[in-house]
Design an enzyme around this catalytic site. Structure first.
Site, PDB file in Angstrom:
ATOM      1  N   GLU A 111       0.839  -0.850   0.147  1.00 21.95           N
ATOM      2  CA  GLU A 111       0.457   0.138  -0.048  1.00 21.95           C
ATOM      3  C   GLU A 111       0.313   1.165  -0.108  1.00 21.95           C
ATOM      4  O   GLU A 111       1.893   1.383   0.621  1.00 21.95           O
ATOM      5  CB  GLU A 111      -0.892   0.122   0.966  1.00 21.95           C
ATOM      6  CG  GLU A 111       0.004  -0.142   3.179  1.00 21.95           C
ATOM      7  CD  GLU A 111      -1.515   0.091   3.466  1.00 21.95           C
ATOM      8  OE1 GLU A 111      -2.375  -0.256   3.529  1.00 21.95           O
ATOM      9  OE2 GLU A 111      -0.250  -0.118   4.855  1.00 21.95           O
ATOM     10  N   CYS A 124       3.260   8.176   1.856  1.00 24.57           N
ATOM     11  CA  CYS A 124       3.924   7.075   2.570  1.00 24.57           C
ATOM     12  C   CYS A 124       3.842   5.985   1.463  1.00 24.57           C
ATOM     13  O   CYS A 124       3.267   5.470   1.299  1.00 24.57           O
ATOM     14  CB  CYS A 124       2.754   6.830   3.355  1.00 24.57           C
ATOM     15  SG  CYS A 124       3.019   5.687   4.861  1.00 24.57           S
ATOM     16  N   CYS A 131       6.627  -8.196   6.470  1.00 25.68           N
ATOM     17  CA  CYS A 131       7.742  -7.916   7.374  1.00 25.68           C
ATOM     18  C   CYS A 131       7.851  -8.765   7.828  1.00 25.68           C
ATOM     19  O   CYS A 131       6.713  -9.301   8.709  1.00 25.68           O
ATOM     20  CB  CYS A 131       7.090  -6.308   8.185  1.00 25.68           C
ATOM     21  SG  CYS A 131       9.009  -5.667   9.069  1.00 25.68           S
ATOM     22  N   CYS A 135       6.827  -6.551  15.274  1.00 23.56           N
ATOM     23  CA  CYS A 135       6.034  -6.016  16.156  1.00 23.56           C
ATOM     24  C   CYS A 135       5.030  -6.146  16.371  1.00 23.56           C
ATOM     25  O   CYS A 135       4.248  -6.014  15.665  1.00 23.56           O
ATOM     26  CB  CYS A 135       6.765  -4.341  15.834  1.00 23.56           C
ATOM     27  SG  CYS A 135       7.753  -4.055  14.782  1.00 23.56           S
ATOM     28  N   CYS A 138       1.839  -4.843  14.819  1.00 25.40           N
ATOM     29  CA  CYS A 138       1.618  -3.737  13.490  1.00 25.40           C
ATOM     30  C   CYS A 138       1.283  -4.914  12.918  1.00 25.40           C
ATOM     31  O   CYS A 138       1.108  -5.984  13.203  1.00 25.40           O
ATOM     32  CB  CYS A 138       3.144  -3.460  13.699  1.00 25.40           C
ATOM     33  SG  CYS A 138       3.313  -3.025  11.407  1.00 25.40           S
ATOM     34  N   GLY A 185       6.964  -2.910   6.111  1.00 23.83           N
ATOM     35  CA  GLY A 185       8.189  -3.285   5.248  1.00 23.83           C
ATOM     36  C   GLY A 185       9.332  -2.696   6.390  1.00 23.83           C
ATOM     37  O   GLY A 185       8.149  -1.837   6.326  1.00 23.83           O
ATOM     38  N   GLU A 186      10.516  -3.104   6.128  1.00 26.27           N
ATOM     39  CA  GLU A 186      10.969  -2.842   7.006  1.00 26.27           C
ATOM     40  C   GLU A 186      12.011  -1.871   6.231  1.00 26.27           C
ATOM     41  O   GLU A 186      13.055  -2.199   5.570  1.00 26.27           O
ATOM     42  CB  GLU A 186      12.168  -3.929   7.948  1.00 26.27           C
ATOM     43  CG  GLU A 186      13.224  -2.824   8.326  1.00 26.27           C
ATOM     44  CD  GLU A 186      13.350  -1.873   9.295  1.00 26.27           C
ATOM     45  OE1 GLU A 186      12.950  -1.126  10.161  1.00 26.27           O
ATOM     46  OE2 GLU A 186      14.378  -0.756   8.815  1.00 26.27           O
ATOM     47  N   SER A 217      12.522   4.996   7.693  1.00 25.54           N
ATOM     48  CA  SER A 217      11.893   5.072   9.411  1.00 25.54           C
ATOM     49  C   SER A 217      12.639   4.121   9.552  1.00 25.54           C
ATOM     50  O   SER A 217      12.105   2.939   8.538  1.00 25.54           O
ATOM     51  CB  SER A 217      10.331   4.933   9.319  1.00 25.54           C
ATOM     52  OG  SER A 217      10.167   4.291  10.484  1.00 25.54           O
ATOM     53  N   SER A 239      11.759   3.797  15.014  1.00 23.49           N
ATOM     54  CA  SER A 239      10.390   3.399  16.091  1.00 23.49           C
ATOM     55  C   SER A 239      10.869   3.212  17.203  1.00 23.49           C
ATOM     56  O   SER A 239      11.194   1.385  17.309  1.00 23.49           O
ATOM     57  CB  SER A 239      10.325   2.891  15.122  1.00 23.49           C
ATOM     58  OG  SER A 239       9.585   2.932  14.214  1.00 23.49           O
ATOM     59  N   HIS A 241       9.373   3.278  20.323  1.00 24.00           N
ATOM     60  CA  HIS A 241       7.885   2.659  21.163  1.00 24.00           C
ATOM     61  C   HIS A 241       7.637   2.642  23.015  1.00 24.00           C
ATOM     62  O   HIS A 241       6.822   2.137  23.187  1.00 24.00           O
ATOM     63  CB  HIS A 241       7.224   2.124  20.170  1.00 24.00           C
ATOM     64  CG  HIS A 241       7.013   2.191  18.584  1.00 24.00           C
ATOM     65  ND1 HIS A 241       6.045   2.924  18.575  1.00 24.00           N
ATOM     66  CD2 HIS A 241       7.315   1.344  17.616  1.00 24.00           C
ATOM     67  CE1 HIS A 241       6.620   3.413  17.129  1.00 24.00           C
ATOM     68  NE2 HIS A 241       7.282   2.257  16.704  1.00 24.00           N
ATOM     69  N   CYS A 361      -1.306   2.853   8.285  1.00 26.46           N
ATOM     70  CA  CYS A 361      -0.435   1.495   7.795  1.00 26.46           C
ATOM     71  C   CYS A 361      -0.933  -0.076   8.092  1.00 26.46           C
ATOM     72  O   CYS A 361      -1.449  -0.206   9.208  1.00 26.46           O
ATOM     73  CB  CYS A 361       1.030   1.457   8.788  1.00 26.46           C
ATOM     74  SG  CYS A 361       2.134   3.084   8.595  1.00 26.46           S
TER      75      CYS A 361
HETATM   76  N1  SAH Z   1       9.303  -0.526   9.290  1.00 24.58           N
HETATM   77  C1  SAH Z   1       9.523   0.886   9.619  1.00 24.58           C
HETATM   78  C2  SAH Z   1       8.710   1.626   8.598  1.00 24.58           C
HETATM   79  C3  SAH Z   1       7.080   1.442   8.761  1.00 24.58           C
HETATM   80  S1  SAH Z   1       5.757   0.987   9.954  1.00 24.58           S
HETATM   81  C4  SAH Z   1       9.058   1.159  11.254  1.00 24.58           C
HETATM   82  O1  SAH Z   1       8.757   0.309  11.839  1.00 24.58           O
HETATM   83  O2  SAH Z   1       9.637   1.980  11.661  1.00 24.58           O
HETATM   84  C5  SAH Z   1       5.759   2.933   9.741  1.00 24.58           C
HETATM   85  C6  SAH Z   1       5.863   3.494  11.012  1.00 24.58           C
HETATM   86  O3  SAH Z   1       4.621   2.831  12.028  1.00 24.58           O
HETATM   87  C7  SAH Z   1       5.928   3.179  12.776  1.00 24.58           C
HETATM   88  O4  SAH Z   1       6.716   3.940  14.039  1.00 24.58           O
HETATM   89  C8  SAH Z   1       5.579   1.995  13.164  1.00 24.58           C
HETATM   90  O5  SAH Z   1       6.068   1.237  14.624  1.00 24.58           O
HETATM   91  C9  SAH Z   1       4.372   2.243  13.371  1.00 24.58           C
HETATM   92  N2  SAH Z   1       2.745   1.725  13.311  1.00 24.58           N
HETATM   93  C10 SAH Z   1       3.090   0.683  12.230  1.00 24.58           C
HETATM   94  N3  SAH Z   1       1.599  -0.218  13.378  1.00 24.58           N
HETATM   95  C11 SAH Z   1       1.046   1.167  13.729  1.00 24.58           C
HETATM   96  C12 SAH Z   1      -0.276   1.218  14.275  1.00 24.58           C
HETATM   97  N4  SAH Z   1      -1.281   0.010  14.283  1.00 24.58           N
HETATM   98  N5  SAH Z   1      -0.530   2.184  14.665  1.00 24.58           N
HETATM   99  C13 SAH Z   1       0.472   3.515  14.663  1.00 24.58           C
HETATM  100  N6  SAH Z   1       1.529   2.992  14.434  1.00 24.58           N
HETATM  101  C14 SAH Z   1       1.892   2.455  14.083  1.00 24.58           C
HETATM  102 FE1  SF4 Z   2       8.390  -3.857  10.568  1.00 20.51          FE
HETATM  103 FE2  SF4 Z   2       8.343  -1.623  10.673  1.00 20.51          FE
HETATM  104 FE3  SF4 Z   2       5.740  -3.560  11.029  1.00 20.51          FE
HETATM  105 FE4  SF4 Z   2       7.580  -3.264  12.593  1.00 20.51          FE
HETATM  106  S1  SF4 Z   2       6.188  -1.458  12.533  1.00 20.51           S
HETATM  107  S2  SF4 Z   2       6.467  -5.276  11.872  1.00 20.51           S
HETATM  108  S3  SF4 Z   2       9.036  -3.749  11.216  1.00 20.51           S
HETATM  109  S4  SF4 Z   2       6.396  -2.699   9.347  1.00 20.51           S
END
Ligand code: SAH
Ligand code: SF4
Length: 391
Positions: A111, A124, A131, A135, A138, A185-186, A217, A239, A241, A361
Site C-alpha cells: 500500500e 507514505c 515484514c 512488532c 503492527c 516493511g522495514e 523510518s 521507531s 515505542h 499503516c
Molecule cells: N518498518 C519501519 C517503517 C514502517 S512502520 C518502522 O517500523 O519504523 C511506520 C511506523 O508506523 C512505525 O513507527 C511503526 O511502529 C508504526 N506503526 C505500525 N503499526 C502501527 C499501528 N497499528 N498504529 C500506529 N502506529 C503503527
Molecule cells: Fe515491520 Fe515496522 Fe511493522 Fe515493525 S512496525 S513489523 S518493523 S513494518
C-alpha cells in the site's frame, strides 16, 4: 548525433533478437542508467533524456521519446521497458487522503498513502511485502514477510501517485512534496533497493525532493543503519515505542538483538556523518493504551532522550481487527505530550487522517487479504497477552 543514429551490426542484432527479460528502466538510478546507455555504445546524456521522460512526464512508451533517434527508440523497445506496479484499488477519503492497494509481480499487494496538508503532500511508501520483524502492534508484521520490493516497485509508488492525479498531463504543481518510508516493511532490510529508490526521489532528473523531505523510518536494524550514511543523507526516523529495553523487547522484538542504547548511538552517528549539524532524529512513539502511555513512562522517555538530538512524534495506535491493543484516550495522549513538552522536547502528535478509508499503516491490504487466521495463529504463538493484562 548522426554517428549514434546509424545502427551497427550489434545494434541490429539486439534490435531483432527476441528478448525474454527486458530491463525495467523505472528503477534504475542515474548512474545505473548511464551505465546502461554506455554499455549500448550510446552517450551518457541519453540517461538524462530518458529519466526526464519517465519521471518528469510520466511517459512509458519509447516511441513518445521524441528527442531520441528512431533507431534508439526501436532498440529500447526491444530490450527495455518502463513498468510501474499496477493499482488494484484506490480509495479517496473525504479529507483528501488517497490510498492505493498496489499489485506487485507475484500477485501480492502493498500500500501507499498520499496525505495532503496545506501546501504539502506526503506520500507514505512501502518497501517490502509484509515484514519479518513482527512488532506486536503492527498489522504488516502480522502478515509475515513475503518478499522485498524491487527499486522499480518502490519508486513506482511515487510514479503511480503522481500519475493518478493527471499532474503530468495538466502541468499542475507538485503532487508529492514529501516521502516517508513508513508503509509496509522495514526499509533497512531491503537496503540496496531502498537506497536506489531514495536516490531517485532526490535526483533532479527524477523527483527532485530535498533530502530533508525524504524520511527513512526504521525499527532498528542497527548494522544497516551503521552503514546508511555511506549511501544516503535523507532524514531519519526511529521507531522507539518504549522508554526501556524490558518493554521494547516485548513489543519490538528486534530490540532483543539491538537494544535501545545501540540503536540511539547508531542513529546519532548517522546524524553526525551529515554536514548539516542542525538535523535531528525523529523518534516515533506509538501510544498503546495501558502498555506504554503512562505519565511515568513519559518521564522515563524524557530522561532517556535527555540531550539527544531529536524531536518526538507521538502516534496514537491505529486499531485493526484482532489487534489486541487499544488507542489511548485523548486525555492520555495529552498528558503524555505535556510531560515531554514541559521537559523541553519538540513533540508532535500524528493526527489521524483518512479514517474513513483505513489509511493507517498496513490496513487496506488487510481488508483485501484475509489475514484473520494468521493473526490468531500469530498471537497464540507469541502470547503477548501478558502486556494487555497489565493494562
Ligand atoms: N518498518 C519501519 C517503517 C514502517 S512502520 C518502522 O517500523 O519504523 C511506520 C511506523 O508506523 C512505525 O513507527 C511503526 O511502529 C508504526 N506503526 C505500525 N503499526 C502501527 C499501528 N497499528 N498504529 C500506529 N502506529 C503503527
Ligand atoms: Fe515491520 Fe515496522 Fe511493522 Fe515493525 S512496525 S513489523 S518493523 S513494518
Amino acid at each position: 548525433m548522426a554517428g549514434s543514429d546509424a545502427m551497427t551490426a550489434a545494434d541490429q542484432l539486439i534490435a531483432t533478437t527476441p528478448v525474454t527479460h527486458r530491463v525495467n528502466l523505472l528503477g534504475l538510478t542515474r548512474q545505473q542508467l548511464e551505465t546502461f546507455f554506455t554499455d549500448l555504445g550510446e552517450k551518457r546524456f541519453r540517461a538524462q533524456q530518458v529519466m526526464k521522460w519517465i519521471h518528469h512526464r510520466g511517459v512509458r512508451d519509447f516511441e513518445e521519446m521524441t528527442d531520441l533517434s528512431q533507431s534508439l527508440r526501436t532498440q529500447l523497445g526491444n530490450i527495455a521497458e518502463i513498468i510501474p506496479p499496477s493499482i488494484a484499488e484506490q480509495h479517496d477519503s473525504q479529507d483528501g487522503t488517497r490510498k492505493w492497494a498496489i499489485a506487485v509481480e507475484g500477485g501480492s499487494l502493498v500500500e501507499a498513502v498520499l496525505i495532503p496538508e496545506g501546501d504539502r503532500a506526503t506520500l507514505c511508501v512501502s518497501s517490502q511485502v509484509g515484514c519479518s520483524l513482527d512488532c506486536t502492534f503492527c498489522s504488516t508484521g502480522k502478515q509475515g514477510f513475503q518478499r522485498d520490493l524491487t527499486a522499480a516497485e518502490i519508486i513506482g509508488q511515487v510514479w503511480l501517485a503522481i500519475n493518478s492525479y493527471d499532474a503530468w498531463q495538466s502541468g499542475k504543481g507538485r503532487v508529492v512534496t514529501n516521502v516517508v518510508m513508513m508503509g509496509m516493511g522495514e526499509p533497512l532490510l531491503n537496503f540496496d533497493n531502498v537506497v536506489s529508490a531514495m536516490s531517485l526521489m532526490c535526483d533532479d532528473l527524477a523527483y527532485g525532493l530535498s533530502k530533508r523531505k525524504v524520511t527513512l523510518s526504521t525499527s532498528g536494524v542497527v548494522p544497516n543503519l551503521d552503514r546508511l550514511a555511506e549511501w544516503a543523507d535523507v532524514s531519519l526516523a526511529v521507531s522507539l515505542h518504549a522508554p526501556n529495553d524490558a518493554l521494547r523487547d516485548q513489543i519490538v522484538p528486534i530490540n532483543r538483538k539491538y537494544p535501545i542504547a545501540r540503536l540511539l548511538a547508531s542513529a546519532k552517528a548517522y546524524l553526525d556523518a551529515q554536514p548539516d549539524k542542525k538535523r535531528v532524529v525523529t523518534i516515533e512513539y506509538t501510544l498503546l493504551a495501558g502498555v506504554n502511555d503512562s505519565v511515568e513512562q513519559a518521564r522515563e522517555l524524557s530522561t532517556l532522550l535527555n540531550d539527544y538530538p531529536c524531536k518526538i512524534n507521538l502516534i496514537p495506535f491505529n486499531d485493526f481487527p484482532n489487534s489486541g491493543y487499544r488507542r489511548p484516550s485523548g486525555n492520555a495522549v495529552s498528558r503524555f505530550w505535556q510531560v515531554l513538552t514541559d521537559a523541553g522536547f519538540v513533540v508532535t502528535v500524528r493526527t489521524t487522517r483518512g479514517d474513513d478509508i483505513d489509511a493507517a499503516c498496513g490496513q487496506l491490504v488487510g481488508e483485501v487479504v484475509d489475514r484473520t487466521r494468521r493473526a490468531e495463529r500469530h498471537r497464540a504463538g507469541r502470547g503477548d497477552h501478558s502486556l494487555l493484562e497489565s493494562s
